[in-house]
Design an enzyme around this catalytic site. Structure first.
Site, PDB file in Angstrom:
ATOM      1  N   HIS A 233     -44.890  -2.761  10.465  1.00 20.86           N
ATOM      2  CA  HIS A 233     -45.496  -1.430  10.371  1.00 20.86           C
ATOM      3  C   HIS A 233     -45.222  -0.654  11.659  1.00 20.86           C
ATOM      4  O   HIS A 233     -45.266  -1.234  12.752  1.00 20.86           O
ATOM      5  CB  HIS A 233     -47.005  -1.570  10.168  1.00 20.86           C
ATOM      6  CG  HIS A 233     -47.746  -0.283  10.252  1.00 20.86           C
ATOM      7  ND1 HIS A 233     -47.814   0.606   9.201  1.00 20.86           N
ATOM      8  CD2 HIS A 233     -48.453   0.285  11.273  1.00 20.86           C
ATOM      9  CE1 HIS A 233     -48.530   1.654   9.560  1.00 20.86           C
ATOM     10  NE2 HIS A 233     -48.929   1.494  10.823  1.00 20.86           N
TER      11      HIS A 233
ATOM     12  N   THR B  17     -10.380   2.854  -0.634  1.00 20.83           N
ATOM     13  CA  THR B  17     -11.104   4.091  -0.921  1.00 20.83           C
ATOM     14  C   THR B  17     -12.331   4.268  -0.046  1.00 20.83           C
ATOM     15  O   THR B  17     -12.564   5.337   0.517  1.00 20.83           O
ATOM     16  CB  THR B  17     -11.518   4.120  -2.404  1.00 20.83           C
ATOM     17  OG1 THR B  17     -10.343   4.130  -3.220  1.00 20.83           O
ATOM     18  CG2 THR B  17     -12.348   5.352  -2.719  1.00 20.83           C
ATOM     19  N   CYS B  18     -13.144   3.224   0.077  1.00 21.50           N
ATOM     20  CA  CYS B  18     -14.425   3.346   0.785  1.00 21.50           C
ATOM     21  C   CYS B  18     -14.242   3.844   2.209  1.00 21.50           C
ATOM     22  O   CYS B  18     -14.885   4.801   2.634  1.00 21.50           O
ATOM     23  CB  CYS B  18     -15.148   2.002   0.787  1.00 21.50           C
ATOM     24  SG  CYS B  18     -16.699   2.025   1.713  1.00 21.50           S
TER      25      CYS B  18
ATOM     26  N   GLU C  37       0.849  -1.191   0.000  1.00 20.91           N
ATOM     27  CA  GLU C  37       0.000   0.000   0.000  1.00 20.91           C
ATOM     28  C   GLU C  37       0.886   1.242   0.000  1.00 20.91           C
ATOM     29  O   GLU C  37       1.759   1.385   0.850  1.00 20.91           O
ATOM     30  CB  GLU C  37      -0.923   0.013   1.212  1.00 20.91           C
ATOM     31  CG  GLU C  37      -1.771   1.268   1.355  1.00 20.91           C
ATOM     32  CD  GLU C  37      -2.541   1.599   0.085  1.00 20.91           C
ATOM     33  OE1 GLU C  37      -2.355   2.729  -0.426  1.00 20.91           O
ATOM     34  OE2 GLU C  37      -3.303   0.744  -0.405  1.00 20.91           O
TER      35      GLU C  37
ATOM     36  N   SER D  10       0.145   4.405   0.548  1.00 22.94           N
ATOM     37  CA  SER D  10      -0.135   5.470   1.506  1.00 22.94           C
ATOM     38  C   SER D  10      -0.631   4.897   2.820  1.00 22.94           C
ATOM     39  O   SER D  10      -1.556   4.077   2.835  1.00 22.94           O
ATOM     40  CB  SER D  10      -1.189   6.427   0.935  1.00 22.94           C
ATOM     41  OG  SER D  10      -1.637   7.349   1.916  1.00 22.94           O
TER      42      SER D  10
ATOM     43  N   MET E 116      -4.371   5.102   3.495  1.00 21.09           N
ATOM     44  CA  MET E 116      -5.310   4.364   2.652  1.00 21.09           C
ATOM     45  C   MET E 116      -5.457   2.904   3.058  1.00 21.09           C
ATOM     46  O   MET E 116      -5.978   2.098   2.278  1.00 21.09           O
ATOM     47  CB  MET E 116      -4.885   4.461   1.185  1.00 21.09           C
ATOM     48  CG  MET E 116      -5.112   5.830   0.566  1.00 21.09           C
ATOM     49  SD  MET E 116      -6.861   6.330   0.545  1.00 21.09           S
ATOM     50  CE  MET E 116      -7.500   5.202  -0.694  1.00 21.09           C
ATOM     51  N   TYR E 117      -4.998   2.537   4.262  1.00 21.67           N
ATOM     52  CA  TYR E 117      -5.247   1.178   4.727  1.00 21.67           C
ATOM     53  C   TYR E 117      -6.756   0.936   4.784  1.00 21.67           C
ATOM     54  O   TYR E 117      -7.492   1.673   5.438  1.00 21.67           O
ATOM     55  CB  TYR E 117      -4.664   0.955   6.123  1.00 21.67           C
ATOM     56  CG  TYR E 117      -3.173   1.112   6.226  1.00 21.67           C
ATOM     57  CD1 TYR E 117      -2.319   0.599   5.264  1.00 21.67           C
ATOM     58  CD2 TYR E 117      -2.607   1.762   7.325  1.00 21.67           C
ATOM     59  CE1 TYR E 117      -0.943   0.742   5.375  1.00 21.67           C
ATOM     60  CE2 TYR E 117      -1.233   1.900   7.451  1.00 21.67           C
ATOM     61  CZ  TYR E 117      -0.405   1.395   6.467  1.00 21.67           C
ATOM     62  OH  TYR E 117       0.959   1.526   6.581  1.00 21.67           O
ATOM     63  N   GLY E 118      -7.224  -0.083   4.095  1.00 24.39           N
ATOM     64  CA  GLY E 118      -8.647  -0.355   4.038  1.00 24.39           C
ATOM     65  C   GLY E 118      -9.284   0.070   2.732  1.00 24.39           C
ATOM     66  O   GLY E 118     -10.396  -0.347   2.409  1.00 24.39           O
TER      67      GLY E 118
END
Length: 457
Positions: free
Chosen positions: A442, A42-43, A33, A35, A38-40
């Site tokens: 409901h 984009t999301c 990786e 960066s 950015m572990y994990g």
């Protein structure tokens, strides 16, 4: 040179899930990786989770009923801090989940191919090379920056990533692009209190969506104060007097929009720059995405790609399903392919959210179907009235010959939850009467599906 059973380039949803799966099988895995932010993927870091956390904050803001600008600006800054705290915690958890495993090595740095089995990892000028029996590309996508005069020089231009780091609420936000990302941010920042202008060359919003639904979206957003400048071309971006100015031309002649922040949101492209794919014999398609077959194998026999980097729909759940396809084909019985993904729901998190699965009425007719349709105003749903969110419209399309559901679009409160029920019914090849007559609790938004499918004719 250290050798691994698998080398995964990119710490996104598909890659991290695959790394955990392989570690559970006792395989030695290298996960690269570039960066540590950015572990994990984009999301978690710059996509779904941070943006939806901010969307949730706008609902809290509405309940607080803050009227003055200073109070809203303070709340926005606090929301950014809360978002950052959440992302930091999730990022750390994702890192520890894999780095703590004896058979997983996380490499910080930029991965690039030396050959189809060897990957170079560069970090701050230092290079090491590792070898993988199998290699998986999971480098995601990146924001498209259009070729507009002055865009690179302006200090007021942001991407969706950098805008969510801005601690000061922009009083005037200009959004370049009326796509799904642009509309989500326009809706969200309007709720925070920004004066929002959206610019796009298209003649209407959401050209891929049902036209009636798209017009309703426009009306709802305009009622929030969002201004749309459609059929407009951006000529130049310039800075002066500590503001950014977007010069446009269109049917009304030339105009200039003053901005505290300018969001570029015209889309994302596969992140393949610097991978040196040629060295591995991995080809890309005409859009620059890694070319794969139905099992996600690339043109190299030991390399696969998953997630946004291979093109197609850019959703986290698609990346997760990519993992399943690779798991079943590389390490299982080979039953799954991308062709099994015939029912894919999606949501656009404007307020209220827009969710869809399957075809619109126009698409179904163009494909030769004889159709029946159903329609329901969101204001007719009791749960929506209880929660004070009554804007919207629900529509469905049914095959008149078989009574099977061809598609459904929900523009209403919590549509992102409701659409999964419709998707499951379509996947199970149920007739529309299945949802018409289903017993739902409901009061809920989901029970509106009784009325929606009961209106089919």
């Amino acid at each position: 040179m250290k050798k691994y059973d698998a080398v995964i380039i990119g710490f996104g949803k598909g890659g991290k899930t695959l790394a955990g799966f392989l570690a559970g099988k006792g395989q030695n895995v290298a996960l690269i990786e570039k960066s540590d932010k950015m572990y994990g993927g984009t999301c978690i870091n710059v996509g779904c989770i941070p943006s939806k956390k901010l969307v949730d904050s706008t609902k809290v803001l509405k309940n607080k009923r803050l009227d003055n600008v200073e109070a809203k600006e303070k709340f926005y800054a606090e929301s950014i801090d809360n978002k950052n705290a959440l992302i930091g915690a999730l990022r750390g958890k994702n890192y520890e989940m894999l780095a703590s495993k004896d058979t997983v090595t996380v490499y910080d740095g930029t991965g690039s191919f030396v050959s189809k089995n060897v990957v170079n990892v560069e970090n701050n000028g230092e290079n090491i090379q590792i070898e993988g029996e199998k290699i998986f590309i999971n480098t995601g996508s990146t924001t498209i920056i259009p070729d507009i005069k002055g865009i690179s020089e302006s200090k007021h231009v942001y991407t969706s990533t950098s805008l969510m780091e801005l601690k000061e609420l922009p009083k005037k936000l200009t959004v370049i692009g009326a796509g799904y990302i642009g509309l989500e941010f326009a809706s969200m920042y309007s709720e925070f209190g920004s004066e929002v202008t959206v610019i796009d060359m298209a003649d209407r919003l959401m050209p891929r969506e049902d036209e009636e639904i798209a017009e309703r979206v426009k009306a709802i957003l305009e009622a929030k104060g969002i201004k749309f400048l459609l059929k407009s071309k951006i000529e130049e971006i310039s800075d002066r007097n500590d503001k950014g100015y977007v010069k446009i031309s269109g049917e009304m002649g030339e105009n200039e929009v003053e901005s505290d922040a300018i969001l570029v949101a015209i889309g994302r492209k596969p992140n393949t720059d610097g991978l040196n794919l040629e060295a591995a014999g991995v080809k890309t398609d005409e859009r620059g995405a890694v070319a794969v077959d139905e099992t996600l194998k690339t043109t190299a026999d030991n390399i696969w790609a998953m997630g946004d980097v291979k093109g197609g729909l850019q959703f986290t759940y698609i990346s997760l399903d990519d993992f399943r396809i690779i798991r079943d084909n590389v390490y299982g019985n080979g039953n799954r392919t991308v062709n099994d993904r015939n029912v894919i729901p999606y949501s656009v998190f404007i307020n209220p959210p827009l969710s869809r699965v399957g075809m619109t009425e126009k698409e179904a007719i163009e494909k030769g179907y004889e159709v029946k349709t159903g329609k329901l105003e969101a204001m007719a749903i009791p749960k929506g009235k209880i929660e004070g969110v009554t804007d919207g419209l629900l529509k469905t399309v049914v095959d008149a010959k078989t009574d099977k559901i061809l598609g459904c679009t929900l523009l209403c409160n919590t549509s992102h939850e409701m659409i999964n029920v419709v998707a499951a019914a379509i996947k199970a090849e149920q007739k529309y009467t299945f949802l018409r007559d289903m017993l739902f609790t409901h009061p809920t938004m989901t029970e509106a599906l009784n009325d929606l499918f009961g209106s089919v004719k």
